[in-house]
Design a protein around this motif. Structure first.
Motif, PDB file in Angstrom:
ATOM      1  N   GLY A  14       0.790  -1.217   0.000  1.00  0.00           N
ATOM      2  CA  GLY A  14       0.000   0.000   0.000  1.00  0.00           C
ATOM      3  C   GLY A  14       0.825   1.271   0.000  1.00  0.00           C
ATOM      4  N   VAL A  15       2.097   1.205   0.417  1.00  0.00           N
ATOM      5  CA  VAL A  15       2.978   2.369   0.350  1.00  0.00           C
ATOM      6  C   VAL A  15       3.499   2.465  -1.076  1.00  0.00           C
ATOM      7  N   ARG A  16       3.232   3.591  -1.726  1.00  0.00           N
ATOM      8  CA  ARG A  16       3.609   3.731  -3.134  1.00  0.00           C
ATOM      9  C   ARG A  16       4.853   4.595  -3.333  1.00  0.00           C
ATOM     10  N   VAL A  72       4.164  10.888   1.819  1.00  0.00           N
ATOM     11  CA  VAL A  72       3.973   9.471   1.520  1.00  0.00           C
ATOM     12  C   VAL A  72       2.705   9.330   0.699  1.00  0.00           C
ATOM     13  N   TYR A  96       0.047   6.655  -0.608  1.00  0.00           N
ATOM     14  CA  TYR A  96      -0.350   5.319  -0.170  1.00  0.00           C
ATOM     15  C   TYR A  96      -1.737   4.963  -0.697  1.00  0.00           C
ATOM     16  N   ASP A  97      -2.035   3.670  -0.650  1.00  0.00           N
ATOM     17  CA  ASP A  97      -3.326   3.144  -1.066  1.00  0.00           C
ATOM     18  C   ASP A  97      -4.260   3.196   0.139  1.00  0.00           C
ATOM     19  N   ILE A 126       0.402   4.956   8.495  1.00  0.00           N
ATOM     20  CA  ILE A 126       1.575   5.546   7.835  1.00  0.00           C
ATOM     21  C   ILE A 126       2.472   6.199   8.878  1.00  0.00           C
TER      22      ILE A 126
END
Length: 75
Positions: A30-32, A45, A47-48, A57
């Motif tokens: 989920g961390v992009r 950050v 994230y999804d 996060i």
């Protein structure tokens, strides 16, 4: 997938150990993206949001050793 950004201010600049730990954050599903702005002392950050939330996060960053100070409101 719903992509969101969260930005935090940090105090002490992260050292080598924290940067290595952040490298492991990519393993968290989920961390992009993770992006530092050294001048503003912020970390952004992407994230999804269907997998993670802002609190998770912040926890990931904190466990990595990032000295989080506050969340930055995005307009």
């Amino acid at each position: 997938m719903t992509l969101l950004d969260v930005v935090f201010k940090y105090g002490t600049p992260p050292g080598e150990k924290a940067m290595w730990a952040l490298n492991n954050a990519w393993e968290v599903y989920g961390v992009r993206k993770i992006k530092f702005d050294e001048k503003e002392r912020t970390i952004r950050v992407e994230y999804d949001a269907t997998r993670l939330n802002e609190g998770e996060i912040a926890g990931i960053l904190g466990r990595a050793g990032i000295d989080l100070q506050s969340k930055v409101q995005l307009v």
